[in-house]
Design a protein around this motif. Structure first.
Motif, mmCIF file in Angstrom:
data_model
loop_
_atom_site.group_PDB
_atom_site.id
_atom_site.type_symbol
_atom_site.label_atom_id
_atom_site.label_comp_id
_atom_site.label_asym_id
_atom_site.label_seq_id
_atom_site.Cartn_x
_atom_site.Cartn_y
_atom_site.Cartn_z
ATOM 1 N N PRO A 126 2.749 -5.500 12.236
ATOM 2 C CA PRO A 126 2.998 -4.929 13.560
ATOM 3 C C PRO A 126 1.691 -4.580 14.258
ATOM 4 C CG PRO A 126 4.369 -3.874 11.917
ATOM 5 C CD PRO A 126 3.431 -4.758 11.179
ATOM 6 N N THR A 127 1.659 -4.827 15.576
ATOM 7 C CA THR A 127 0.438 -4.568 16.337
ATOM 8 C C THR A 127 0.048 -3.095 16.235
ATOM 9 O OG1 THR A 127 1.311 -6.173 17.839
ATOM 10 C CG2 THR A 127 -0.610 -4.964 18.592
ATOM 11 N N GLY A 128 -1.231 -2.851 16.128
ATOM 12 C CA GLY A 128 -1.708 -1.471 16.095
ATOM 13 C C GLY A 128 -1.761 -0.895 14.694
ATOM 14 N N ASP A 129 -1.358 -1.678 13.700
ATOM 15 C CA ASP A 129 -1.407 -1.196 12.328
ATOM 16 C C ASP A 129 -2.855 -1.164 11.836
ATOM 17 O OD1 ASP A 129 1.297 -0.851 11.325
ATOM 18 O OD2 ASP A 129 0.305 -1.389 9.443
ATOM 19 N N PRO A 130 -3.184 -0.203 10.958
ATOM 20 C CA PRO A 130 -4.573 -0.163 10.492
ATOM 21 C C PRO A 130 -5.021 -1.463 9.836
ATOM 22 C CG PRO A 130 -3.361 1.775 9.771
ATOM 23 C CD PRO A 130 -2.373 0.880 10.405
ATOM 24 N N LEU A 131 -4.102 -2.122 9.128
ATOM 25 C CA LEU A 131 -4.474 -3.343 8.431
ATOM 26 C C LEU A 131 -4.296 -4.588 9.291
ATOM 27 C CD1 LEU A 131 -3.066 -2.833 4.860
ATOM 28 C CD2 LEU A 131 -5.432 -2.983 5.526
ATOM 29 N N SER A 132 -3.656 -4.422 10.428
ATOM 30 C CA SER A 132 -3.383 -5.623 11.222
ATOM 31 C C SER A 132 -4.674 -6.075 11.874
ATOM 32 C CB SER A 132 -2.331 -5.330 12.274
ATOM 33 O OG SER A 132 -2.907 -4.575 13.301
ATOM 34 N N GLY A 133 -4.647 -7.250 12.317
ATOM 35 C CA GLY A 133 -5.831 -7.847 12.910
ATOM 36 C C GLY A 133 -5.573 -9.320 12.928
ATOM 37 N N ASP A 134 -6.566 -10.049 13.293
ATOM 38 C CA ASP A 134 -6.357 -11.489 13.411
ATOM 39 C C ASP A 134 -6.001 -12.121 12.078
ATOM 40 O OD1 ASP A 134 -6.884 -11.290 15.988
ATOM 41 O OD2 ASP A 134 -8.959 -11.949 15.882
ATOM 42 N N GLU A 135 -6.448 -11.516 10.996
ATOM 43 C CA GLU A 135 -6.378 -12.249 9.741
ATOM 44 C C GLU A 135 -5.393 -11.684 8.728
ATOM 45 O OE1 GLU A 135 -10.223 -13.719 8.097
ATOM 46 O OE2 GLU A 135 -10.998 -12.308 9.540
ATOM 47 N N THR A 136 -4.821 -10.538 8.966
ATOM 48 C CA THR A 136 -3.961 -9.952 7.950
ATOM 49 C C THR A 136 -2.505 -10.326 8.197
ATOM 50 O OG1 THR A 136 -5.486 -8.119 7.909
ATOM 51 C CG2 THR A 136 -3.448 -7.847 6.707
ATOM 52 N N TRP A 137 -1.877 -10.805 7.155
ATOM 53 C CA TRP A 137 -0.497 -11.262 7.248
ATOM 54 C C TRP A 137 0.314 -10.605 6.141
ATOM 55 C CZ3 TRP A 137 0.874 -14.979 10.978
ATOM 56 C CH2 TRP A 137 -0.194 -15.503 11.706
ATOM 57 N N SER A 138 1.624 -10.537 6.398
ATOM 58 C CA SER A 138 2.479 -10.006 5.351
ATOM 59 C C SER A 138 3.447 -11.102 4.918
ATOM 60 C CB SER A 138 3.255 -8.807 5.878
ATOM 61 O OG SER A 138 4.096 -9.217 6.941
ATOM 62 N N ALA A 139 3.664 -11.182 3.627
ATOM 63 C CA ALA A 139 4.647 -12.130 3.115
ATOM 64 C C ALA A 139 5.795 -11.319 2.530
ATOM 65 C CB ALA A 139 4.024 -13.018 2.050
ATOM 66 N N LEU A 140 6.984 -11.529 3.087
ATOM 67 C CA LEU A 140 8.170 -10.872 2.538
ATOM 68 C C LEU A 140 8.728 -11.822 1.489
ATOM 69 C CD1 LEU A 140 9.438 -9.789 6.008
ATOM 70 C CD2 LEU A 140 8.889 -8.198 4.175
ATOM 71 N N VAL A 141 8.853 -11.332 0.259
ATOM 72 C CA VAL A 141 9.178 -12.259 -0.826
ATOM 73 C C VAL A 141 10.364 -11.764 -1.638
ATOM 74 C CG1 VAL A 141 6.780 -13.006 -1.007
ATOM 75 C CG2 VAL A 141 7.575 -11.164 -2.472
ATOM 76 N N SER A 142 11.021 -12.714 -2.301
ATOM 77 C CA SER A 142 12.096 -12.334 -3.209
ATOM 78 C C SER A 142 11.457 -11.795 -4.499
ATOM 79 C CB SER A 142 12.990 -13.535 -3.506
ATOM 80 O OG SER A 142 12.224 -14.585 -4.048
ATOM 81 N N GLY A 143 12.256 -11.084 -5.294
ATOM 82 C CA GLY A 143 11.723 -10.420 -6.486
ATOM 83 C C GLY A 143 11.120 -11.369 -7.502
ATOM 84 N N ASN A 144 11.594 -12.642 -7.502
ATOM 85 C CA ASN A 144 11.106 -13.574 -8.520
ATOM 86 C C ASN A 144 9.970 -14.458 -8.007
ATOM 87 O OD1 ASN A 144 12.582 -14.982 -6.692
ATOM 88 N ND2 ASN A 144 13.806 -16.117 -8.189
ATOM 89 N N TYR A 145 9.437 -14.156 -6.836
ATOM 90 C CA TYR A 145 8.399 -14.976 -6.195
ATOM 91 C C TYR A 145 7.233 -15.242 -7.143
ATOM 92 C CZ TYR A 145 4.607 -15.883 -2.765
ATOM 93 O OH TYR A 145 3.540 -16.401 -2.065
ATOM 94 N N PHE A 146 6.646 -14.170 -7.699
ATOM 95 C CA PHE A 146 5.465 -14.338 -8.548
ATOM 96 C C PHE A 146 5.847 -14.955 -9.887
ATOM 97 C CE2 PHE A 146 4.163 -10.987 -5.602
ATOM 98 C CZ PHE A 146 2.954 -11.494 -5.171
#
Lengths: 109, 876
Positions: B161-181
């Motif tokens: 989300p815009t304005g987040d401390p970690l947000s910026g051009d390069e930070t992305w979030s991946a929403l994953v299922s529990g068995n992803y890894f």
């Protein structure tokens, strides 16, 4: 008397050069060796040996005039230097010393 | 081969002599004899030859190093030019390698398969794999139906989300299922990964795994990072693990990435495209990519067959709204593939071609410098040849000089490449270009350096090796007979051609950027802002949604400086419209895509607020809404744009006509609005607008017209929306900001190709200046005699500049030919907005001729200004 430092093939080449006198150049030396020993020497070994003998100062060489027959490339005649002759003498003496006393075993009956 | 041995040299003559003697009796025997002896000699000389070659290499290397040290300016200039070229080439090739060829850093990557949803009607069509993501609902169905895969996992990548401390051009979030890894088979570097227990219950596990890069960059490699709290959106997440180094998941979007359970999606509510479309249920609000690991002995074909069966099953049992659902199974062992990324690979390839061409021009300049050096050293080379240096030795020595320069350049190029990689990653929002140094990168650098040496070292080396020693001894120029007067001409011709190609290409992109900036979008973008909001969770009934919508509009309208406000799902340049079959009772909906028309839901007064003029009829009013009991998406009125009106009623007035849109077969056209252009593509698509109040929506956009500059009101509008308990996370942007974002790619492209073109032109100008100076120096005596005999300065200009004219004409023609080809490729990838028109050709020709003319004129003028007597005294 200098310590003999000649390999067998080096002796053969030097002796062939001495036998040929002023007409010693690589193909003639090969022919001379074949004629005297009955076995053909490897041409590659011979050229490399000539290079080595000259580097040791045992032979010297001179270039003859270039001829059309040889694609314009001159013959390189070789002769044995005084140092080469001394080395041959030393080698001969060493070998004779080894032969001495073995005539009964090694000379043909 | 035997040149270094006196007896070896004599051996050639001995062989010829023996061959001639034997050939008199038997040619066959002579041939056999000759080759037996030659082979014997060669074999005996091989060790000494190798030893002497190594010896020569060391000596020549030391000699070349001394020669380069003696001319430090040349060495520095050449090294910098080569370093920039090698670095840029390495960065782009490295990026392409990382994205398309490097295997994922997981065990047995070739067994990872991804399943994509698509449309059976698009089967075999390019871009099929980008059709649709898979909904959570479909994912659950696939889990029970797909065979040949151990277990299926899912992920979706969103920006923070815009304005987040970690947000910026390069930070992305991946929403994953529990068995992803677990499916990927990687182990955490620290802490633990998200597991099945973190999935349920929904929203109860605010945990996050961060990438190694994120850990190092944003957490400064904190040893105690596990357990730290990070606020993301309105939820505080706990860091539970750090991913291994180099692992960025399956997605090329960002190297600074964090993973969280997909069941936290609603808490986070990232604004993906899917959330803007009219929702059909909570299960369909989350979309992502499904993947799994092939079971032992299972094949891709078996999984595809199973996926085909699943698609039929879902369609037959009405478990999907898509009547043409198809699944495509692909091995997903790399970050992306050409099939997945569409035209990105071609664009990367084109970018690389631009950089390679620029590098070629730069190498040509270095070659010119080396040619000039070799001309200056002609006497030295001649003397060395007279003293017994063979041509091969001179050739090798020149090559060694070129290699030394290239190795110096490669050292700088590696550093430049790492910097360029970082810049590229930042520009393209890609994870792939993690600056790193490994065998693959070194191999790429070696490849580029090899090509570089061939480009700039070969011509000068052959030129040097053809020095005529006799000519040098006689005091002549030292060029061997048969050598062309000036190889530099060829080099400059190539430079002119490449410059023309790059300048013409730059003209095309600059013209496009200008067209984008000057094209009217069809609405008044000044004093316009767009606020994007999501509805609070649980707000599912239409009456609640409409009440929240009305509340939002009231709050915004009360903000000082706001003149009008209305709602819509999407605004101009928002990719939130959807496609459906639109037809009239007289036209037949075909499945060829022509009837797939863009649809957008807009509120009352949308066009007036936007400043988009209506051609005829009216726009939607507050009365255009269905009663709460009516079925969803049952539109009774529609507004069409001019393009759609022209397509459906080419010779008729559409107002009052019946139209069939998805969800309603008998809507009435009440208005026609002017086309709204997408400023990035300068195109308007046929579009039907439906009333927002006749749809359900989970999020919408408030379009606000302000009296003063919109940027002043942004914060107050956000505060007003935030005060509502029914809305979540309002994001407010001005329309000018949105437009600038939409045009940023083409502006960046225009800037990039312009820099390439400008650099190429500069290098060519330097090359041309050099060659005319050289011509003037070579013909100094001739010019002096001509001037003494009464030649005018015009005659001398003609003497020197006619050659430049020929070079320019030939080079420009070649360059235009190449530019035309490149623009055709770009046109295929980007669209018809790219074209090499007469204006672009004219401007680029004008720029080239003006720059080249100035570069050639200056040395020519200097030649005409010399005094004939002085020239004759010193030159003859």
């Amino acid at each position: 008397m200098p310590r003999p430092a000649l390999g067998e093939f080096e002796q053969v080449v030097l002796l062939a050069i001495l036998r040929l006198g002023d007409t010693a150049y690589a193909p003639a030396i090969l022919d001379e060796i074949l004629e005297c020993t009955g076995s053909e020497a490897s041409p590659g070994s011979m050229y490399v040996t000539l290079d080595r003998l000259e580097a040791k100062g045992l032979i010297r060489s001179r270039l003859a005039d270039a001829t059309a027959q040889r694609s314009g490339r001159a013959r390189r005649y070789v002769s044995v230097t005084a140092h080469g002759v001394r080395q041959l003498r030393a080698t001969r003496a060493s070998l004779l010393a080894l032969w001495r006393g073995l005539e009964g075993i090694l000379e043909p009956c | 081969m035997l040149a270094h041995s006196p007896y070896g040299r004599a051996a050639g003559g001995d062989l010829d002599e023996g061959f001639d003697q034997l050939a008199a009796t038997s040619a066959l025997r002579a041939t056999f004899w000759y080759w037996r002896r030659a082979l014997s000699i060669a074999m005996h000389y091989l060790p000494s030859l190798l030893a002497s070659t190594a010896d020569h290499l060391v000596h020549d290397g030391a000699y070349a190093a001394r020669a380069l040290r003696r001319t430090p300016l040349f060495t520095i200039v050449a090294t910098v030019i080569l370093a920039l070229g090698i670095g840029a080439n390495t960065a782009v090739l490295g990026l392409i390698d990382d994205m398309y060829f490097r295997k994922l850093p997981v065990p047995q990557p070739e067994r990872i398969v991804a399943i994509y949803a698509g449309d059976t009607r698009n089967r075999g069509r390019a871009g099929t794999l980008r059709d649709e993501s898979i909904s959570l609902h479909t994912f659950a169905e696939l889990r029970t139906r797909i065979r040949g895969v151990d277990t299926l996992a899912m992920y979706a990548v969103h920006s923070l989300p815009t304005g987040d401390p970690l947000s910026g051009d390069e930070t992305w979030s991946a929403l994953v299922s529990g068995n992803y890894f677990h499916v990927l088979g990687v182990a955490p570097e620290r802490g633990r990964f998200i597991g099945d227990d973190d999935e349920q219950p929904e929203g109860a596990h605010p945990v996050v795994v961060i990438s190694d890069y994120l850990w190092r960059e944003k957490f400064a490699g904190d040893e105690h990072v596990i357990g730290r709290q990070i606020p993301i959106g309105q939820v505080t997440f706990t860091v539970i693990g750090v991913a291994p180094r180099g692992f960025t998941g399956l997605h090329p979007e960002g190297r600074t990435i964090l993973w969280m359970p997909y069941t936290m999606a609603n808490a986070l509510a990232p604004r993906g495209t899917a959330s803007h479309a009219p929702a059909t249920g909570s299960q369909d609000t989350f979309f992502g990519t499904v993947f799994g690991r092939l079971s032992a002995n299972a094949t891709l074909a078996q999984v595809q067959a199973s996926a085909d069966g699943a698609a039929q099953d879902l369609t037959a049992n009405d478990l999907t709204a898509n009547r043409h659902l198809a699944f495509y199974v692909r091995v997903r062992d790399r970050l992306t593939t050409a099939e997945l990324s569409g035209n990105a690979l071609s664009m990367f390839a084109l970018a690389w071609i631009m950089i390679a061409l620029l590098h070629l021009v730069a190498c040509s300049n270095v070659a010119s410098l080396m040619l000039a050096r070799s001309a200056a050293r002609r006497r030295e080379l001649g003397v060395r040849m007279c003293l017994g240096a063979s041509r091969m030795r001179i050739l090798m020595q020149s090559f060694i000089e070129a290699w030394l320069l290239a190795i110096l350049g490669a050292g700088g190029g590696l550093a430049v490449g790492l910097v360029f990689s970082k810049l590229l990653a930042r520009m393209a929002f890609l994870s792939a270009s993690n600056p790193h140094l490994d065998l693959r990168v070194i191999a790429i650098v070696a490849l580029v350096v090899g090509a570089t040496v061939v480009q700039f070292g070969m011509l000068p080396a052959f030129d040097a090796s053809r020095t005529d020693p006799l000519s040098v001894l006689r005091g002549g120029p030292g060029r061997a007979r048969g050598v062309r007067r000036d190889r530099s001409e060829m080099v400059v011709l190539g430079q002119v051609a490449v410059s023309m190609t790059l300048v013409a290409n730059a003209a095309v992109f600059v013209a496009l950027a200008r067209r984008q900036a000057t094209t009217s979008p069809g609405y008044d973008a000044a004093h316009l802002a767009v606020a994007s909001v999501s509805l609070r969770d649980g707000l599912v009934s239409p009456s609640d949604q409409h009440a929240a919508y009305a509340d939002a509009l009231t709050r915004v309208a009360a903000v000082p400086g706001v003149r009008a406000a209305t709602g819509a799902v999407g605004a101009p340049l928002f990719n939130t419209h959807w496609f459906g079959a639109v037809s009239t009772p007289t036209s037949v909906a075909t499945s060829d895509g022509a009837s797939q028309t863009s649809l957008q839901a807009v509120g009352p007064g949308y066009f007036a607020t936007l400043g988009a003029p209506l051609v005829r009829g009216r726009e939607f009013t507050i009365r255009d809404r269905l009663p709460p009991t009516a079925p969803r998406d049952a539109f009774d009125v529609v507004v069409v744009n001019e393009s759609l009106a022209r397509r459906l009623w080419p010779n008729d007035d559409p107002i009052g006509k019946q139209i069939s849109v998805p969800g309603s077969s008998s809507a009435i056209v009440v208005g026609i609005v002017r086309d709204i252009h997408d400023v990035s593509t300068i195109a308007a698509v046929p579009r039907a607008y439906v009333p927002l109040l006749e749809t359900r929506f989970q999020s919408f956009d408030v379009v606000v017209r302000t009296t003063g500059p919109a940027s002043i009101s942004v914060e107050t509008i956000r505060a007003a929306l935030q005060a509502s308990g029914e809305l979540q996370r309002p994001a407010v942007r001005t329309m000018s900001f949105i437009q600038a974002g939409a045009m940023s790619t083409s502006r960046a492209a225009a800037l990039g190709v312009s820099i390439c073109g400008g650099l190429a032109l500069f290098l060519t100008v330097v090359g041309l200046y050099g060659i005319v100076t050289m011509w003037a120096a070579q013909r100094r005596a001739e010019i002096g005699i001509r001037l003494a005999l009464g030649a005018t300065s015009g005659n001398v200009h003609w003497l020197l500049l006619s050659g430049v004219g020929k070079l320019l004409c030939t080079g420009a023609a070649l360059g235009l030919f190449c530019a035309f080809g490149i623009v055709q490729i770009e046109r295929g990838q980007i669209g018809p907005i790219i074209s090499l028109d007469a204006a672009a050709v004219g401007i680029s020709l004008l720029v080239l001729v003006a720059c080249a003319g100035a570069a050639a004129y200056l040395p020519s003028r200097r030649a005409t200004r010399q005094h004939p007597a002085e020239v004759l005294r010193t030159s003859i």
